[in-house]
Write a protein that holds these residues in place. Sequence first.
Motif, PDB file in Angstrom:
ATOM      1  N   TYR A  99      -4.890 -85.123 102.423  1.00  0.00           N
ATOM      2  CA  TYR A  99      -6.056 -85.888 102.000  1.00  0.00           C
ATOM      3  C   TYR A  99      -7.037 -86.179 103.138  1.00  0.00           C
ATOM      4  O   TYR A  99      -8.002 -86.912 102.941  1.00  0.00           O
ATOM      5  CB  TYR A  99      -5.623 -87.204 101.353  1.00  0.00           C
ATOM      6  CG  TYR A  99      -4.915 -86.991 100.038  1.00  0.00           C
ATOM      7  CD1 TYR A  99      -5.609 -86.585  98.911  1.00  0.00           C
ATOM      8  CD2 TYR A  99      -3.537 -87.182  99.937  1.00  0.00           C
ATOM      9  CE1 TYR A  99      -4.960 -86.374  97.707  1.00  0.00           C
ATOM     10  CE2 TYR A  99      -2.880 -86.972  98.730  1.00  0.00           C
ATOM     11  CZ  TYR A  99      -3.590 -86.569  97.625  1.00  0.00           C
ATOM     12  OH  TYR A  99      -2.947 -86.354  96.433  1.00  0.00           O
TER      13      TYR A  99
ATOM     14  N   ASN B 137      -2.850 -85.136  89.796  1.00  0.00           N
ATOM     15  CA  ASN B 137      -1.614 -85.708  90.292  1.00  0.00           C
ATOM     16  C   ASN B 137      -1.109 -86.658  89.211  1.00  0.00           C
ATOM     17  O   ASN B 137      -1.777 -87.661  88.905  1.00  0.00           O
ATOM     18  CB  ASN B 137      -1.859 -86.458  91.602  1.00  0.00           C
ATOM     19  CG  ASN B 137      -0.607 -87.028  92.206  1.00  0.00           C
ATOM     20  OD1 ASN B 137       0.391 -87.233  91.528  1.00  0.00           O
ATOM     21  ND2 ASN B 137      -0.662 -87.321  93.494  1.00  0.00           N
TER      22      ASN B 137
ATOM     23  N   GLN C  63       0.926 -88.900  89.299  1.00  0.00           N
ATOM     24  CA  GLN C  63       1.167 -90.242  89.836  1.00  0.00           C
ATOM     25  C   GLN C  63      -0.128 -91.029  90.062  1.00  0.00           C
ATOM     26  O   GLN C  63      -0.091 -92.245  90.270  1.00  0.00           O
ATOM     27  CB  GLN C  63       1.930 -90.154  91.161  1.00  0.00           C
ATOM     28  CG  GLN C  63       3.238 -89.376  91.067  1.00  0.00           C
ATOM     29  CD  GLN C  63       4.173 -89.947  90.015  1.00  0.00           C
ATOM     30  OE1 GLN C  63       4.371 -91.155  89.939  1.00  0.00           O
ATOM     31  NE2 GLN C  63       4.742 -89.087  89.192  1.00  0.00           N
ATOM     32  N   ALA C  64      -1.276 -90.347  90.046  1.00  0.00           N
ATOM     33  CA  ALA C  64      -2.553 -91.007  90.334  1.00  0.00           C
ATOM     34  C   ALA C  64      -2.805 -92.139  89.357  1.00  0.00           C
ATOM     35  O   ALA C  64      -2.730 -91.958  88.136  1.00  0.00           O
ATOM     36  CB  ALA C  64      -3.698 -89.999  90.297  1.00  0.00           C
TER      37      ALA C  64
ATOM     38  N   GLN D 128      -4.230 -89.048  84.505  1.00  0.00           N
ATOM     39  CA  GLN D 128      -3.829 -88.000  83.569  1.00  0.00           C
ATOM     40  C   GLN D 128      -4.055 -88.453  82.130  1.00  0.00           C
ATOM     41  O   GLN D 128      -4.519 -87.675  81.295  1.00  0.00           O
ATOM     42  CB  GLN D 128      -2.376 -87.588  83.790  1.00  0.00           C
ATOM     43  CG  GLN D 128      -1.978 -86.419  82.914  1.00  0.00           C
ATOM     44  CD  GLN D 128      -0.649 -85.812  83.287  1.00  0.00           C
ATOM     45  OE1 GLN D 128      -0.215 -85.881  84.425  1.00  0.00           O
ATOM     46  NE2 GLN D 128       0.007 -85.194  82.324  1.00  0.00           N
TER      47      GLN D 128
ATOM     48  N   THR E 224       2.562 -76.804  85.813  1.00  0.00           N
ATOM     49  CA  THR E 224       2.418 -77.543  87.068  1.00  0.00           C
ATOM     50  C   THR E 224       2.218 -76.533  88.188  1.00  0.00           C
ATOM     51  O   THR E 224       2.506 -75.338  88.028  1.00  0.00           O
ATOM     52  CB  THR E 224       3.659 -78.405  87.388  1.00  0.00           C
ATOM     53  OG1 THR E 224       4.794 -77.558  87.506  1.00  0.00           O
ATOM     54  CG2 THR E 224       3.887 -79.477  86.336  1.00  0.00           C
TER      55      THR E 224
ATOM     56  N   GLN F 103       1.779 -76.515  92.886  1.00  0.00           N
ATOM     57  CA  GLN F 103       1.642 -77.224  94.152  1.00  0.00           C
ATOM     58  C   GLN F 103       0.782 -76.345  95.063  1.00  0.00           C
ATOM     59  O   GLN F 103       1.294 -75.495  95.791  1.00  0.00           O
ATOM     60  CB  GLN F 103       3.008 -77.497  94.778  1.00  0.00           C
ATOM     61  CG  GLN F 103       2.921 -78.385  95.993  1.00  0.00           C
ATOM     62  CD  GLN F 103       4.298 -78.786  96.507  1.00  0.00           C
ATOM     63  OE1 GLN F 103       5.318 -78.267  96.094  1.00  0.00           O
ATOM     64  NE2 GLN F 103       4.300 -79.733  97.430  1.00  0.00           N
TER      65      GLN F 103
ATOM     66  N   GLY G  49       0.936 -81.095  99.900  1.00  0.00           N
ATOM     67  CA  GLY G  49       0.278 -81.842  98.836  1.00  0.00           C
ATOM     68  C   GLY G  49       1.235 -82.115  97.690  1.00  0.00           C
ATOM     69  O   GLY G  49       2.355 -81.597  97.650  1.00  0.00           O
ATOM     70  N   PRO G  50       0.815 -82.920  96.751  1.00  0.00           N
ATOM     71  CA  PRO G  50       1.677 -83.264  95.614  1.00  0.00           C
ATOM     72  C   PRO G  50       1.789 -82.115  94.608  1.00  0.00           C
ATOM     73  O   PRO G  50       0.964 -81.204  94.581  1.00  0.00           O
ATOM     74  CB  PRO G  50       0.939 -84.453  94.981  1.00  0.00           C
ATOM     75  CG  PRO G  50      -0.494 -84.212  95.318  1.00  0.00           C
ATOM     76  CD  PRO G  50      -0.484 -83.581  96.685  1.00  0.00           C
TER      77      PRO G  50
ATOM     78  N   LEU H  83       1.107 -80.945  91.091  1.00  0.00           N
ATOM     79  CA  LEU H  83       0.043 -81.351  90.176  1.00  0.00           C
ATOM     80  C   LEU H  83       0.294 -80.819  88.773  1.00  0.00           C
ATOM     81  O   LEU H  83       0.882 -79.751  88.601  1.00  0.00           O
ATOM     82  CB  LEU H  83      -1.302 -80.820  90.686  1.00  0.00           C
ATOM     83  CG  LEU H  83      -1.668 -81.218  92.116  1.00  0.00           C
ATOM     84  CD1 LEU H  83      -2.932 -80.492  92.569  1.00  0.00           C
ATOM     85  CD2 LEU H  83      -1.832 -82.724  92.230  1.00  0.00           C
ATOM     86  N   THR H  84      -0.177 -81.552  87.791  1.00  0.00           N
ATOM     87  CA  THR H  84      -0.133 -81.104  86.403  1.00  0.00           C
ATOM     88  C   THR H  84      -1.385 -80.295  86.125  1.00  0.00           C
ATOM     89  O   THR H  84      -2.500 -80.752  86.399  1.00  0.00           O
ATOM     90  CB  THR H  84      -0.072 -82.308  85.440  1.00  0.00           C
ATOM     91  OG1 THR H  84       1.103 -83.070  85.727  1.00  0.00           O
ATOM     92  CG2 THR H  84      -0.058 -81.858  83.989  1.00  0.00           C
TER      93      THR H  84
END
Length: 180
Positions: free
Chosen positions: A38, A138, A140-141, A147, A160, A162, A167-168, A170-171
Motif C-alpha cells: 500500500y 479485499n 476484509q475492507a 464487498q 479470488t 492475489q 498483497g491480500p 482479493l475477491t
Amino acid sequence: MTSLGIELRHALEIDPIRHELIEVFAEVRAAQLHQPHYSVERYSERLDRHAAEAGWEAVIAYQGDEPLGYAYVNTLQPEDRWWKRMTTPLPAGCTDIPTVALKEIMLRRPWRGTGLALRIHDELLAHRSEKQVSLLVNPQAGDGKVQALYQSWGYEAVSTQQPSADGPVLTAMLRAARGS
C-alpha cells in the motif's frame, strides 16, 4: 455541475491528474502506507502501469478544484493476466465477453456514504463499449462492508486472486457494465 457543486470530470491521460490521484490515495490509505503493498511508491508504479494499458480512463469528482474521489478502468483482453490469476474457473465464455476492469475507486472520508462513489462508478461506465465490468476487492475492507456495497451495485463474486505476493487475497467480482 451536479448537486452540492460536485463536478465529475473524465480523463484519458494520466499526466494532468496523476498528482491528484496519488494525493487522494495517500489520504484514503494513510493507515496502511507503512505496508509495502500500500505504499505510495507501489501505488504510483501501479498507476503508471495501468495508465499505459489499453482503454485507460478515469473519472474524478471535484468540488471546485478539490478532488473528492475517483475511479479508473482499463479494457481487458481475453488472454489478460487479470483472468489468468483467478484461482477457480470462471463461467464458460466469460473472458470472451468485452470486459472493462475497475482497477481503483477511492473516496475521501467526508464523502463516503453520500452516493458519490456510485455516481463516479456509473459515470465512468456510462459510455464504455464493454459489456461487463470486473473488479477486485479485499473481502476484509471495512469489515466486509466494501464487498457488500459492490454486491448492492450488482456485482457477484466469481473467484479470488492475489495479484502481488505481499498483497491480500482479493475477491474477483463481475457484473453487466450498465445497470445493476
